[in-house]
Scaffold this active site. Structure first.
Site, PDB file in Angstrom:
ATOM      1  N   VAL A   2       3.340 -21.884   7.940  1.00  0.00           N
ATOM      2  CA  VAL A   2       2.565 -21.891   9.187  1.00  0.00           C
ATOM      3  C   VAL A   2       1.078 -21.869   8.883  1.00  0.00           C
ATOM      4  O   VAL A   2       0.625 -21.219   7.941  1.00  0.00           O
ATOM      5  CB  VAL A   2       2.934 -20.695  10.092  1.00  0.00           C
ATOM      6  CG1 VAL A   2       4.376 -20.784  10.546  1.00  0.00           C
ATOM      7  CG2 VAL A   2       2.701 -19.371   9.381  1.00  0.00           C
ATOM      8  N   ASP A   3       0.335 -22.596   9.676  1.00  0.00           N
ATOM      9  CA  ASP A   3      -1.118 -22.525   9.620  1.00  0.00           C
ATOM     10  C   ASP A   3      -1.551 -21.236  10.318  1.00  0.00           C
ATOM     11  O   ASP A   3      -0.840 -20.727  11.183  1.00  0.00           O
ATOM     12  CB  ASP A   3      -1.709 -23.748  10.322  1.00  0.00           C
ATOM     13  CG  ASP A   3      -3.215 -23.811  10.191  1.00  0.00           C
ATOM     14  OD1 ASP A   3      -3.732 -23.365   9.160  1.00  0.00           O
ATOM     15  OD2 ASP A   3      -3.869 -24.294  11.129  1.00  0.00           O
ATOM     16  N   LYS A   4      -2.678 -20.696   9.951  1.00  0.00           N
ATOM     17  CA  LYS A   4      -3.137 -19.439  10.556  1.00  0.00           C
ATOM     18  C   LYS A   4      -3.762 -19.673  11.928  1.00  0.00           C
ATOM     19  O   LYS A   4      -3.279 -19.163  12.947  1.00  0.00           O
ATOM     20  CB  LYS A   4      -4.151 -18.737   9.644  1.00  0.00           C
ATOM     21  CG  LYS A   4      -4.748 -17.462  10.273  1.00  0.00           C
ATOM     22  CD  LYS A   4      -5.754 -16.815   9.362  1.00  0.00           C
ATOM     23  CE  LYS A   4      -7.035 -17.609   9.272  1.00  0.00           C
ATOM     24  NZ  LYS A   4      -7.832 -17.597  10.534  1.00  0.00           N
TER      25      LYS A   4
END
Length: 674
Positions: A335-337
């Site tokens: 996941v991207d932040k």
């Protein structure tokens, strides 16, 4: 009259008529017995009947009714078999047709009628089930608005929804469907977006908010500027995607299709060999009937259609059967932040002044002037705060040079302004004689993104920007683990300290920070080399290489984004993190149902084959059990539609947050929590 016509041309007219003829045959047999007997036909046929029955082929009225039932129920089956043969394909219909004709030739009219009638019932059940499992698609089509009220020359004019033009203002009153995708230009109200996002609680909307076609106003009066009409609306794209996805085949289904190409001829050869070796024509015909792989053929598509339809109803678009099957194998999620684990709305939280001759506003002014020409997401909170503090830049920098992974360098009124991290200072030979690196590290440890500000050769301050962690980020990670995902990984371009703070708050298993887009791709590829099936959740821009490399690319908050809906393997229409574990859980349940259906179908055929050779199954009994297995497979797949939703309801309103900008000077550099 129209209802009768629809029934006559519907799926159930043939099995019902055949059933009536069979019941009449039984009634006539009971009432008339052997009356109206007639022995007809060529001598070889009569002799065959005498050999089999001791009395030749005797036609009673009851037998004629049974033959009529076989013809009524078997006509379409024979036509379908012939058409398949014309395309050099041996279908299930051919097995039934041969068995039926054979039963008639040996005078077994009841078996012929029973086999064809039961097979027709099976076809009707399959058609009805596929219609039922496609109910989500029907519901989506049903919510499409028929009419719209537009403002033309200052007047409200009601027209067909398809006639609304781009750029027109549409009026949406309480209880009305929104006819277009658009932006609210006046008014406030609550809108039920269940048809798009799967969330049943209405969302409060005001000026500049986006609305979607097919959603329903639950209060208020809205004026909407049309930005998407007709086939360009989010609803139309969803309907198109679901149609394609439900027709797309999974790898297992493709295998079953290839298997049936060889299986069906094999059954015919087996029946022929058994008949020649035993001299028992009835045995050969029975083998043809019970060998029909009907339950096996329908076992996969009915589960796929049900699973994809169910997910679409909950605001989760899965691209097709292959992606549904792959999603069930997901063992690692990257996941991207920003915008995924966090709200995606960063705010300026700290201004630390390191130059005694300046104050917080002066530091903010220099930072905003430099960021005025930047496209970076963190530039927006700096510019917004500068505007609120009346120090917003009046123009744009003369020159802006992005330094990937480090920051930017801008020319502001002939002076060089740097906004970035410590390596940016080193690259331009600026001495950190005021402790900016230590201040930046302190902010990062609190989960904030620090940016050092330097003018010419001197550091003047550090600013901190924070993006709030989503409340349900921790629950998402926990539910992914519950769904069988062994590793949840964060991939971010932010610093290690910031990433670790976010990771601790959300329970992330593994953190990769300070990544460039190509580094994210390498991280995903590394997970795949470890043997993981990887899903990547990102925004589709700087995460594009990683999304393309991952086994499953997931787009969050895809409502309104044509690119996300069309290109993502899974598109989560709402901005709800818990939809991700829901999608994984649903995919795993769908694949379990597919496997169960295959076992049921194969086990039924094996048991029937054993029973036939043991001499305990007739043609009609075999077909009854066969159609019973079809019904069991159908009902098993229908469970996917009946089950409750995977995710528990999430909060529909966000808690109000207050942001405090902490300003400190060189003599007091302690920062309070915002």
């Amino acid at each position: 009259m129209n209802r009768l016509r629809r029934w006559w041309f519907g799926n159930w007219s043939v099995p019902v008529l055949a059933g009536i003829l069979i019941l009449l045959s039984f009634g006539v047999e009971k009432l008339l017995g052997g009356a109206w007997n007639l022995t007809i036909g060529p001598q070889w046929w009569i002799d065959a009947g005498e050999h089999a029955h001791g009395s030749g082929h005797v036609f009673t009225l009851a037998n004629l009714l049974m033959l009529a039932a076989a013809i009524v129920a078997g006509y379409n089956i024979a036509v379908n078999a012939f058409r398949a043969l014309m395309t050099k394909f041996i279908s299930i219909d051919l097995l039934v047709s041969i068995a039926t004709i054979g039963a008639v030739l040996i005078g077994n009219f009841w078996e012929a009628a029973a086999v064809t009638a039961l097979f027709a019932v099976g076809h009707a059940l399959e058609a009805a089930t596929m219609n039922k499992t496609r109910s989500a698609l029907a519901e989506l089509v049903a919510v499409a608005p028929d009419s719209a009220i537009v403002l033309r020359d200052g007047n409200q004019v009601e027209i067909a929804a398809a006639e609304v033009r781009m750029g027109e203002v549409v009026i949406v009153k309480n209880g009305a469907k929104v006819p277009v995708d658009g932006q609210i230009v006046a008014g406030t109200g609550a809108v039920d977006e269940a048809s798009i996002t799967g969330e049943s609680i209405p969302v409060e909307k005001t000026v500049k908010d986006q609305v979607f076609a097919g959603t329903v106003s639950r209060g208020g009066f809205l004026q909407v500027l049309a930005t998407g009409v007709g086939a360009d609306t989010t609803l139309a794209r969803i309907i198109h995607r679901v149609e394609e996805a439900q027709d797309a085949k999974a790898k297992t289904q493709a295998f079953i299709d290839r298997f049936s190409i060889w299986y069906t001829p094999a059954v015919m050869v087996l029946a022929l060999v058994a008949g020649l070796l035993t001299g028992d024509v009835v045995l050969a015909l029975t083998l043809l009937v019970i060998g029909c792989p009907g339950a096996l053929v329908i076992s996969i598509p009915v589960a796929i259609v049900a699973g994809i339809g169910r997910s679409a109803r909950n605001g989760i678009l899965i691209k097709g059967g292959e992606y549904l099957e792959t999603s069930a194998k997901i063992s690692a999620v990257a996941v991207d932040k920003t915008g995924t684990l966090t709200e995606g709305r960063p705010q300026l939280t700290d201004i630390i002044v390191l130059d005694r001759n300046l104050d917080a506003k002066a530091v903010l002014k220099w930072a905003a002037a430099a960021e005025a020409g930047s496209e970076h997401p963190l530039a927006r909170p700096i510019l917004d705060t500068a505007r609120d503090e009346d120090v917003a830049p009046t123009g744009v920098p003369g020159d802006v040079t992005p330094v990937p992974g480090k920051g930017i360098v801008s020319d502001v009124d002939g002076r060089r302004v740097l906004v970035g991290n410590a390596p940016l200072l080193e690259q331009y030979g600026i001495a950190d004689d005021r402790g900016s690196a230590a201040e930046a590290e302190s902010l990062a440890g609190q989960g904030r993104t620090p940016m050092i500000i330097a003018v010419d050769e001197s550091v003047i301050g550090v600013i901190g920007v924070a993006d709030q962690v989503r409340e349900d980020a921790g629950r998402m990670v926990a539910r992914l683990h519950d769904a069988g995902v062994t590793k949840v990984v964060m991939l971010t371009g932010d610093t290690h300290l910031v990433a670790e703070a976010i990771g601790r708050a959300s329970g992330i298993d593994e953190i990769h920070a300070s990544l460039l887009p190509e580094d994210k791709l390498d991280a995903v590829a590394g997970l795949q080399r470890e043997g993981h099936t990887v899903a990547m959740v990102g925004d589709g821009v700087n995460d594009a290489p990683a999304l393309a490399t991952a086994d499953i690319g997931v787009a969050m908050g895809a409502a309104g984004s044509a690119v996300a809906v069309e290109t993502a393997d899974i598109a989560l229409m709402g901005d709800d993190l818990l939809k991700l574990p829901e999608a994984v859980g649903l995919a795993k349940r769908t694949v379990r149902v597919m496997k169960q259906n295959i076992v049921i179908a194969l086990a039924t055929v094996v048991i029937l084959l054993i029973a036939v050779f043991a001499g305990g199954v007739t043609m009609s009994a075999g077909m009854l059990v066969h159609e019973g297995s079809v019904l069991v497979v159908i009902l098993n797949a229908m469970r996917l539609l009946r089950n409750g939703r995977d995710a528990t309801p999430t909060a529909t309103t966000e808690p109000a947050t207050t942001t405090t900008i902490n300003t400190t000077t060189e003599t007091d550099r302690s920062t309070a929590s915002s």
